[in-house]
Design an enzyme around this catalytic site. Structure first.
Site, short mmCIF file in Angstrom:
data_model
loop_
_atom_site.label_atom_id
_atom_site.label_comp_id
_atom_site.label_asym_id
_atom_site.label_seq_id
_atom_site.Cartn_x
_atom_site.Cartn_y
_atom_site.Cartn_z
N HIS A 1 -7.09 -5.58 2.19
CA HIS A 1 -5.95 -5.02 2.93
C HIS A 1 -5.42 -6.11 3.84
O HIS A 1 -6.20 -6.73 4.59
CB HIS A 1 -6.41 -3.87 3.82
N HIS B 1 -10.55 -5.08 -3.18
CA HIS B 1 -9.17 -5.36 -2.76
C HIS B 1 -9.17 -5.70 -1.28
O HIS B 1 -9.93 -5.13 -0.50
CB HIS B 1 -8.25 -4.17 -3.04
N GLN C 1 -13.96 3.06 2.01
CA GLN C 1 -13.54 2.58 0.69
C GLN C 1 -13.37 3.77 -0.25
O GLN C 1 -14.27 4.63 -0.35
CB GLN C 1 -14.57 1.60 0.12
N ASN D 1 -12.74 -2.95 2.99
CA ASN D 1 -13.61 -1.80 3.21
C ASN D 1 -14.73 -1.85 2.17
O ASN D 1 -14.47 -2.10 0.98
CB ASN D 1 -12.83 -0.49 3.06
N ASP E 1 0.84 -1.20 0.00
CA ASP E 1 0.00 0.00 0.00
C ASP E 1 0.88 1.25 0.00
O ASP E 1 1.88 1.32 0.73
CB ASP E 1 -0.92 0.01 1.23
N VAL F 1 -11.39 3.11 -3.41
CA VAL F 1 -11.19 2.52 -4.74
C VAL F 1 -12.23 1.42 -4.90
O VAL F 1 -12.21 0.43 -4.16
CB VAL F 1 -9.77 1.94 -4.88
P1 5GP Z 1 -9.72 1.63 0.26
O1 5GP Z 1 -9.67 2.98 0.94
O2 5GP Z 1 -10.50 1.71 -1.03
O3 5GP Z 1 -10.16 0.49 1.13
O4 5GP Z 1 -8.22 1.27 -0.09
C1 5GP Z 1 -7.53 1.83 -1.16
C2 5GP Z 1 -6.08 1.72 -0.82
O5 5GP Z 1 -5.34 1.88 -1.99
C3 5GP Z 1 -5.61 2.77 0.18
O6 5GP Z 1 -5.08 2.14 1.34
C4 5GP Z 1 -4.57 3.55 -0.60
O7 5GP Z 1 -3.47 3.96 0.21
C5 5GP Z 1 -4.17 2.58 -1.68
N1 5GP Z 1 -3.71 3.24 -2.91
C6 5GP Z 1 -4.35 4.24 -3.56
N2 5GP Z 1 -3.63 4.58 -4.65
C7 5GP Z 1 -2.55 3.76 -4.68
C8 5GP Z 1 -1.45 3.64 -5.59
O8 5GP Z 1 -1.31 4.34 -6.58
N3 5GP Z 1 -0.52 2.68 -5.29
C9 5GP Z 1 -0.64 1.87 -4.20
N4 5GP Z 1 0.35 0.96 -4.01
N5 5GP Z 1 -1.66 1.96 -3.32
C10 5GP Z 1 -2.61 2.90 -3.58
#
Ligand code: 5GP
Length: 117
Positions: free
Chosen positions: A102, A100, A94, A87, A31, A96
Site C-alpha cells: 500500500h 502487495h 490483510q 499488511n 485502491d 488479500v
Molecule cells: P489488504 O487488506 O490485504 O492489505 O489490502 C487489500 C486491498 O485491496 C484493500 O485496501 C482493498 O481495498 C483492495 N482491493 C480489494 N479488492 C479490490 C479490487 O477489486 N480493486 C482494487 N483496485 N482494489 C481492491
C-alpha cells in the site's frame, strides 16, 4: 488449483482497475477503497508470495523493484512523502493473500499509524 486472487484477475483484465503502472512483473493500481487522498497498490503479477517476508526470501529483487515503483509513483503523486505498508496476516488487516504494497500519501499524521492502545 487455488482460485485466482483479485490481483491476478486484474492483471488478466477480468475485472477493471485504474492501472497506474505496468511492466512484465509488476502492476500498480488505485485502491478501490482509499484510506488516504492517495492510496495505491503495487503488486507483483505472480501470486506465488502471500506476504512480504515470503517475497523477500523468494525474490528480493522483485521486492526491491516494487519499492522502486512505489517511490516513483509517490514522487509523481505525493511529492515524495508517503507511507509504505505491507499488511501481514489477518490480525494486521490483510485480506488479500497475494503480497502487495500500500502506498499512502498526503494528509497523513504521525499519530494515525496504528490502532488505539
Ligand atoms: P489488504 O487488506 O490485504 O492489505 O489490502 C487489500 C486491498 O485491496 C484493500 O485496501 C482493498 O481495498 C483492495 N482491493 C480489494 N479488492 C479490490 C479490487 O477489486 N480493486 C482494487 N483496485 N482494489 C481492491
Amino acid at each position: 488449483m487455488a482460485e485466482p486472487t483479485v490481483f491476478e484477475r486484474i492483471v488478466a483484465r477480468e475485472i477493471p482497475a485504474d492501472i497506474l503502472y505496468e511492466d512484465d512483473r509488476i502492476i500498480a493500481i488505485t485502491d478501490i477503497a482509499p484510506k488516504a487522498p492517495v492510496h495505491l497498490l503495487v503488486v507483483p503479477k505472480t501470486a506465488e508470495y502471500g506476504n512480504v517476508a515470503a517475497l523477500a526470501g523468494g525474490d528480493p529483487q522483485l521486492l526491491a523493484d516494487i519499492v522502486k515503483v512505489a517511490q516513483d509513483l509517490a514522487t509523481e503523486r505525493t511529492g515524495g512523502d508517503y507511507r509504505l505498508i505491507f499488511n501481514t496476516g489477518e490480525g494486521a488487516g490483510q485480506t488479500v493473500f497475494h503480497v502487495h504494497a500500500h502506498v499512502l500519501g498526503t494528509g497523513l499524521q504521525e499519530g494515525s499509524l496504528g490502532s488505539e492502545l
